[in-house]
Design an enzyme around this catalytic site. Sequence first.
Site, PDB file in Angstrom:
ATOM      1  N   LEU A  14      -1.600   2.449  11.915  1.00  0.00           N
ATOM      2  CA  LEU A  14      -0.382   4.218  11.960  1.00  0.00           C
ATOM      3  C   LEU A  14      -0.505   4.702   9.764  1.00  0.00           C
ATOM      4  O   LEU A  14       0.614   4.732  10.139  1.00  0.00           O
ATOM      5  CB  LEU A  14       0.808   3.868  12.462  1.00  0.00           C
ATOM      6  CG  LEU A  14       1.944   5.192  12.440  1.00  0.00           C
ATOM      7  CD1 LEU A  14       1.263   6.233  13.988  1.00  0.00           C
ATOM      8  CD2 LEU A  14       2.862   4.649  13.635  1.00  0.00           C
ATOM      9  N   HIS A  15      -1.091   4.637   9.454  1.00  0.00           N
ATOM     10  CA  HIS A  15      -1.844   5.823   7.994  1.00  0.00           C
ATOM     11  C   HIS A  15      -2.238   6.847   8.498  1.00  0.00           C
ATOM     12  O   HIS A  15      -3.200   7.531   9.507  1.00  0.00           O
ATOM     13  CB  HIS A  15      -2.656   4.575   7.674  1.00  0.00           C
ATOM     14  CG  HIS A  15      -1.215   3.401   7.068  1.00  0.00           C
ATOM     15  ND1 HIS A  15      -0.490   3.302   6.145  1.00  0.00           N
ATOM     16  CD2 HIS A  15      -1.433   2.017   7.321  1.00  0.00           C
ATOM     17  CE1 HIS A  15      -0.057   2.402   6.551  1.00  0.00           C
ATOM     18  NE2 HIS A  15      -0.561   1.395   6.956  1.00  0.00           N
ATOM     19  N   ALA A  16      -2.228   7.691   7.126  1.00  0.00           N
ATOM     20  CA  ALA A  16      -2.738   9.118   6.931  1.00  0.00           C
ATOM     21  C   ALA A  16      -2.675   9.894   7.852  1.00  0.00           C
ATOM     22  O   ALA A  16      -2.145   9.830   8.392  1.00  0.00           O
ATOM     23  CB  ALA A  16      -4.586   8.920   7.027  1.00  0.00           C
TER      24      ALA A  16
END
Length: 86
Positions: A14-16
């Site tokens: 759950l990044h970028a």
Amino acid sequence: MGERKVTVAAEVGLHARPAATFVQRAKKAPMDITVTKSHGSQQVNGKSILAIMALDVRQGETVVISAEGEGSEEVLDELAAIAAAP
């Protein structure tokens, strides 16, 4: 209070981009949204990109998304779909 347990499927966690998409949708909701790692106790604001990224959710980890209020079930379904998308 409604909640959804979701296993994050995206390779980057759950990044970028997934985090940005999640936060953009969460900001449209009229209620507070929180995100917690299922094995942790740190609860963060689901409308804050910095808070979501600081949670450091990786592929295969489970998060709990919570919201309360009118329309929260729809919002939770949408956010769960974003978090679970590969």
